[in-house]
Write an enzyme that holds these catalytic residues in place. Structure first.
Site, PDB file in Angstrom:
ATOM      1  N   LYS A  68       0.247  -0.741  -0.073  1.00 36.46           N
ATOM      2  CA  LYS A  68      -0.225   0.066  -0.132  1.00 36.46           C
ATOM      3  C   LYS A  68       1.241   0.903   0.341  1.00 36.46           C
ATOM      4  CE  LYS A  68      -3.948   1.687   2.444  1.00 36.46           C
ATOM      5  NZ  LYS A  68      -4.816   1.710   3.874  1.00 36.46           N
ATOM      6  N   SER A 144      -9.628   1.202   2.348  1.00 40.49           N
ATOM      7  CA  SER A 144      -9.082   2.126   2.014  1.00 40.49           C
ATOM      8  C   SER A 144      -7.807   1.196   1.461  1.00 40.49           C
ATOM      9  CB  SER A 144      -8.189   3.258   2.650  1.00 40.49           C
ATOM     10  OG  SER A 144      -7.460   2.729   4.018  1.00 40.49           O
ATOM     11  N   SER A 168      -9.442  -0.867   7.163  1.00 47.38           N
ATOM     12  CA  SER A 168      -9.250  -1.308   5.937  1.00 47.38           C
ATOM     13  C   SER A 168      -8.350  -1.862   5.445  1.00 47.38           C
ATOM     14  CB  SER A 168      -7.944   0.539   5.464  1.00 47.38           C
ATOM     15  OG  SER A 168      -9.267   1.575   5.635  1.00 47.38           O
TER      16      SER A 168
HETATM   17  N1  GLN Z   1     -12.888   3.589   6.398  1.00 44.25           N
HETATM   18  C1  GLN Z   1     -12.683   3.865   7.820  1.00 44.25           C
HETATM   19  C2  GLN Z   1     -12.703   5.448   7.257  1.00 44.25           C
HETATM   20  O1  GLN Z   1     -12.763   6.039   5.829  1.00 44.25           O
HETATM   21  C3  GLN Z   1     -11.251   3.276   7.836  1.00 44.25           C
HETATM   22  C4  GLN Z   1     -10.657   3.974   6.910  1.00 44.25           C
HETATM   23  C5  GLN Z   1      -9.306   2.624   7.708  1.00 44.25           C
HETATM   24  O2  GLN Z   1      -9.163   1.649   7.873  1.00 44.25           O
HETATM   25  N2  GLN Z   1      -7.514   3.499   7.037  1.00 44.25           N
HETATM   26  O3  GLN Z   1     -11.676   6.035   8.038  1.00 44.25           O
END
Ligand code: GLN
Length: 471
Positions: A68, A144, A168
């Site tokens: 990532k 994400s 994410s």
């Molecule tokens: N979808 C969640 C957010 O937008 C979690 C994101 C993540 O785990 N980085 O914050």
């Protein structure tokens, strides 16, 4: 496609070399990725160089792994899929997970797309490109860590790393039909991960199998003096218990996670997963996690609060692209941030600054911390009675691109089932467990298993049993 385990076996029996494996992946990236859009970039020359000198006797010797794009790799760009960092930052050092992957013999293959600064659940907040679900390209990959999930699902990566602040890793894994594993807070060093919310962030693998997830944790886990929150306990071999099965183990089924908010196909999948575990000898225990309903609200105070502080370093001076035509330092700061950050990142910074501001701090941030303690306590009490908890990973299958784009709140609910584990600092894994067929496309559904802090060995044991029983 090879798993990490089968790739290692093929290297050892001489039927494949690391160079051949890297070339095969490069071929599939050039065929598949123009449509899927998982990779922001990959460096074939340096991967081939590493492959040529790979020591296949090391635990991940010659295994290509993609990352990532919020993990620092020395000498390479790291953009967090943001215009702010694109073309403006080259990592001066390796993240600890990168150092450890290299020590274990892995080959770093490339950088994967994500929601900007890891804020999102669809990878649609990437400022750089769109990533499409390999099972149905009209749908999202989740986020994400969307590139991390899509690369493994489309056969362009053997395994990848992602980060999980509120789901994410697990949520995109569920949408893409791969395994996504968030270790306990403190199990894996965060040094060199560009921070979103430091008390919630964890790095973990996205893989094709539970065994592969255990192999990656073996390489990246363990105490690191460079991360003061990494836990100083001896590392275990996380593959050791994989085949022990679930006989005699207690699996908790929390009623709050099986509400009307989930789709019928997700409910059927989780019911079936529970029955499969029961047939393998586990005892199913009905239970309750009463503060779960406050998890999303709590998270959307704590995570933006920490983000507003962590992202203050991106000011166009210390880091990031600098706005032109500024009339002073404050103006430079404002203009750079306005031009560099996308709408969701700006929304989080504004939210976070608000909840931390004088007069509101106690009402929002202070209160959220108290609720966080209650959520943590729910889990601590639950794990006195059960070994592992089974829930859906997501309320429904991957949605179409563009839906929810006008309503952030609907989008925030996509993480209802994954967020609590981050607030509690415990471990969780999403295992492919079924699918729903829509318009002739089979859309994957993941089952989430949650374990106590530092309970990865048993979590992986149950996950492996579930995976085997469903296959
Ligand atoms: N979808 C969640 C957010 O937008 C979690 C994101 C993540 O785990 N980085 O914050």
């Amino acid at each position: 496609m090879h798993t990490i385990a089968s790739l290692r076996a093929a290297y050892r029996d001489g039927s494949l070399t690391p160079e051949q494996a890297v070339k095969a992946l490069a071929d599939s990236i050039s065929k598949t990725d123009p449509e899927i859009g998982a990779y922001l970039d990959y460096d074939l020359d340096s991967a081939l160089e590493e492959a040529a000198k790979a020591d296949i006797n090391k635990p991940l010797g010659g295994v290509p792994i993609a990352l990532k794009d919020n993990l620092n790799v020395k000498g390479q760009p790291c953009t967090c899929a943001s215009k702010f960092l694109e073309g403006a930052y080259i990592s001066p050092y390796d993240a600890t997970v990168v150092t450890r992957l290299k020590e274990a013999g892995a080959i770093i293959l490339g950088r994967l797309n994500m929601d900007e600064f890891a804020m999102g659940s669809a990878t649609e907040n990437s400022a750089l490109q769109q990533t499409k679900n390999p099972h149905d390209t009209s749908r999202i990959v989740g986020g994400s860590s969307g590139g991390s999930a899509a690369s493994v699902a489309s056969g362009t990566a053997i395994a990848s790393l992602g980060s999980d602040t509120g789901g994410s890793i697990r949520q995109p894994a569920s949408h893409c039909g791969v395994v996504g594993f968030k270790p306990s807070y403190g199990r894996v060093s965060r040094y060199g991960l560009i921070a979103f919310a430091s008390s919630l962030d964890q790095i973990g693998p996205l893989t094709q199998t539970v065994e592969d997830a255990a192999l990656v944790l073996n390489a990246i886990g363990g105490h690191d003096p460079l991360d003061s929150t990494s836990v100083d306990i001896p590392m275990e071999d996380f593959t050791a218990n994989l085949e022990k099965g679930v006989a005699g183990l207690k699996i908790g089924i929390p009623k709050e996670y099986l509400s009307d908010a989930i789709s019928p196909s997700v409910r059927e999948t989780i019911d079936r997963a529970a029955q499969v575990l029961k047939a393998a000898g586990a005892e199913l225990v009905d239970m309750s996690l009463p503060h779960t309903e406050y998890a999303v609200a709590t998270y959307y105070i704590i995570a933006p609060a920490e983000a507003s502080s962590n992202l203050s370093r991106f000011d166009g001076i210390r880091y990031g692209n600098r706005a032109e035509e500024a009339t002073g330092i404050e103006d430079l700061n404002c203009r750079s941030r306005e031009a560099g950050f996308g709408p969701e990142v700006q929304r989080r910074i504004i939210l976070g600054t608000y909840v931390l501001s004088g007069g509101y701090y106690d009402a929002y941030y202070g209160r959220a911390q108290k609720v966080r303690s209650l959520i943590k306590k729910d889990f601590a009490e639950a794990f006195e009675n059960v070994d592992v908890i089974l829930t859906p990973t997501t309320p429904s299958v991957a949605r179409k691109h563009g839906e929810h784009s006008d309503n952030p709140l609907t989008e925030y609910l996509a993480d209802s089932f994954t967020i609590a584990a981050n607030l509690a600092g415990i471990c969780g894994i999403s295992v492919p467990a079924g699918h729903e067929e829509i318009d002739g496309k089979k859309l994957p559904i993941g089952a989430q298993l949650i374990g106590p802090s530092m309970g990865e060995a048993k979590l992986l044991q149950v996950a492996n049993a579930l995976e085997k029983a469903l296959s």
